[in-house]
Design an enzyme around this catalytic site. Structure first.
Site, short mmCIF file in Angstrom:
data_model
loop_
_atom_site.label_atom_id
_atom_site.label_comp_id
_atom_site.label_asym_id
_atom_site.label_seq_id
_atom_site.Cartn_x
_atom_site.Cartn_y
_atom_site.Cartn_z
N SER A 96 0.82 -1.21 0.00
CA SER A 96 0.00 0.00 0.00
C SER A 96 0.87 1.28 0.00
O SER A 96 0.65 2.20 -0.79
CB SER A 96 -0.89 -0.09 1.24
OG SER A 96 -1.38 1.12 1.63
N GLY A 102 5.47 5.81 -3.96
CA GLY A 102 6.25 5.70 -5.19
C GLY A 102 5.65 6.51 -6.33
O GLY A 102 6.35 7.27 -7.02
N GLY A 120 6.53 -11.92 -7.65
CA GLY A 120 5.54 -11.91 -6.55
C GLY A 120 4.36 -11.04 -6.97
O GLY A 120 4.35 -10.45 -8.05
N ALA A 159 7.50 -7.42 8.82
CA ALA A 159 8.07 -8.76 9.00
C ALA A 159 9.14 -9.03 7.94
O ALA A 159 10.20 -9.61 8.23
CB ALA A 159 6.98 -9.81 8.91
N HIS A 182 7.99 3.38 9.29
CA HIS A 182 7.54 2.89 10.59
C HIS A 182 8.79 2.69 11.44
O HIS A 182 9.83 2.26 10.93
CB HIS A 182 6.83 1.54 10.38
CG HIS A 182 5.86 1.17 11.46
ND1 HIS A 182 5.54 1.98 12.52
CD2 HIS A 182 5.12 0.04 11.63
CE1 HIS A 182 4.64 1.37 13.28
NE2 HIS A 182 4.37 0.19 12.77
N GLU A 306 -25.00 5.44 10.01
CA GLU A 306 -25.13 6.80 10.53
C GLU A 306 -23.79 7.33 11.03
O GLU A 306 -23.46 8.50 10.86
CB GLU A 306 -26.18 6.82 11.67
CG GLU A 306 -26.40 8.23 12.20
CD GLU A 306 -27.59 8.35 13.14
OE1 GLU A 306 -28.43 7.42 13.16
OE2 GLU A 306 -27.68 9.38 13.83
N SER A 328 -29.79 15.94 18.21
CA SER A 328 -30.90 16.41 19.05
C SER A 328 -30.47 16.54 20.50
O SER A 328 -29.48 15.92 20.93
CB SER A 328 -32.05 15.40 18.96
OG SER A 328 -31.67 14.21 19.64
#
Ligand SMILES: NC(=O)c1ccc[n+]([C@@H]2O[C@H](COP(=O)([O-])OP(=O)(O)OC[C@H]3O[C@@H](n4cnc5c(N)ncnc54)[C@H](OP(=O)(O)O)[C@@H]3O)[C@@H](O)[C@H]2O)c1
Length: 408
Positions: A96, A102, A120, A159, A182, A306, A328
């Site tokens: 992701s 990139g 892969g 990992a 990270h 909602e 409300s």
């Protein structure tokens, strides 16, 4: 920023040249914020990056605490391109974040290459996004990409960063920069065994959102908030480089932190309110409604629809009190009474979670699970179980009734 001057044609030409260099299949995404900025800037200004004054570091007051924030507008596109003109950004991993960061850096006209394991899933996705395999182009096996890069952006899964480190480490030679999104690998080094060489800058840019959002916000001309941090500063320029890379990959504002603070808060947040807690709360509320005879649609609408369609966007827009005020007086009274009860009940769970992050339990689990060769299938199986839960099946039908529904 009125005095920041960029000659649009030059900028676009430079971007086009780089685009050619970095991948023939690439179609420029001119919705990219920096392209838009370059186009709209006055034409009679010098393009010299040094002529562009910067606003410098911003110290802002966050609820009484002063914190440093860096902003994209200090890095006009010409300055950014000039800063990285001798660099090759080697993006290792194409999940992701690899995808979002990139493509954004490539659209910003920087020299970017991708390194993933051959054949892969990521290799296939990278090819789909226009990274090309032909020798001398932009898609390489991991080791080759690292050898070609000057800035090594380690965007493998956490990992995989650990599993591949024995192969990767010797390739991170003096003069290169090691970049993470990270603090995981560095902070939990006793578990990951990722210990960078002493003679390279080690920096972090962690976008506060999924890589898909990193990409979408960039294309919309907005930027994502990111954390930036320095673990090792050999050149004396590590922080500046981190901020510039943050801009390159699509950040709008960058908040300074440390590797430790980033990893603890991030692991905690995603297990908590961002993902784990929200799924848990949704399910608990839904189950009680169903157990008391409410239909799936009523239980879903009152729990998820909602929340996500009406109320959470209001929190995002102007805060919790604003959302309360939009409801409300009956709703406000009840919510005000029950909020402290939920806080008190959940506090020990959050304390336990933070402890589990700090003591490495969460890291250990992640390394073990995501280190398996079947990690994609195993995760997919568990996510399928969520998708099959009645609450989310009911949600599909509710969503299908939206006027703008385009299928899923
Ligand atoms: N996603 C987020 O929301 C987010 C946000 C901020 C920061 N981050 C950080 O950004 C980094 C990348 O995260 P991500 O979500 O983009 O990626 P990810 O989905 O966690 O990792 C995917 C990448 O790792 C590769 N990979 C996995 N196992 C491998 C192995 N044994 N050998 C070689 N490659 C392997 C995959 O290649 P294959 O396809 O070949 O398996 C793929 O390219 C992480 O440090 C993450 O914590 C993520």
């Amino acid at each position: 920023m009125a005095s920041v001057c960029i000659r649009p044609a030059n900028v676009l030409r430079t971007a086009a040249r780089r685009i050619q260099r970095t991948g023939p299949k690439f179609t420029p995404v001119q919705a990219a914020s920096y392209s838009l900025l370059a186009r709209s800037a006055p034409a009679n200004c010098s393009r010299q990056p040094t002529a562009a004054p910067t606003r410098g570091v911003k110290t802002l007051d966050f609820a009484g605490t002063k914190e440093v924030v860096y902003e994209r507008s200090d890095w006009p596109l010409s300055k950014l391109q000039d800063y990285f003109k001798n660099d090759t950004l080697a993006l290792i991993g194409y999940g992701s974040q690899g995808h979002g960061q990139g493509l954004n850096a490539r659209d910003n006209g920087l020299n970017v290459i991708v390194g993933v394991r051959k054949d892969g899933e990521s290799w296939r996705q990278a090819e789909q996004d226009g990274w090309v395999r032909v020798p001398g182009e932009t898609l390489f096996p991991i080791e080759e990409a690292i050898n070609r890069g000057t800035i090594i952006m380690n965007l493998l899964s956490d990992a995989a960063q650990s599993a591949t480190w024995p192969t990767v480490a010797p390739l991170i030679t003096k003069g290169k920069t090691l970049y993470f999104s990270h603090g995981f690998s560095i902070v939990f080094k006793d578990l990951t065994h990722v210990v960078p060489p002493k003679d390279v800058d080690v920096i972090l840019v962690a976008p506060k959102g999924s890589g898909r959002t990193v990409r979408t916000l960039f294309k919309e001309g907005r930027g994502i908030n990111s954390s930036v941090a320095v673990f090792q500063d050999v050149t004396g320029k590590a922080l500046e480089k981190a901020v510039a890379l943050g801009v390159a990959v699509g950040s709008g504002y960058m908040y300074e932190t440390t590797f430790e603070k980033e990893v603890y808060s991030d692991l905690y947040g995603e297990r908590g309110v961002l993902m784990g807690a929200i799924q848990g709360l949704f399910c608990a509320q839904y189950k009680v409604l169903r157990a008391n005879g409410h239909t799936p649609s009523e239980a879903f609408n009152e729990t998820v629809e909602e929340a996500t369609q009406s109320l959470y966007p209001l929190i995002g827009e102007k805060g919790m009190d604003y959302m309360y005020n939009a409801c409300s007086t009956t709703a406000r009274r009840g919510a005000l009474d029950w909020a402290p009860i939920f806080e008190k009940t959940n506090l020990p769970v959050f304390e336990k979670l933070y402890q589990s992050v700090r003591d490495g339990t969460e890291t250990r689990k992640s390394l073990e699970f995501n280190g398996r060769s079947t990690y994609r299938q195993d995760l997919a199986k568990e996510l399928k179980e969520i998708d099959d839960q009645e609450i989310w099946r009911a949600g599909k039908t509710v969503r299908s009734l939206r006027p703008d529904y385009k299928g899923e």
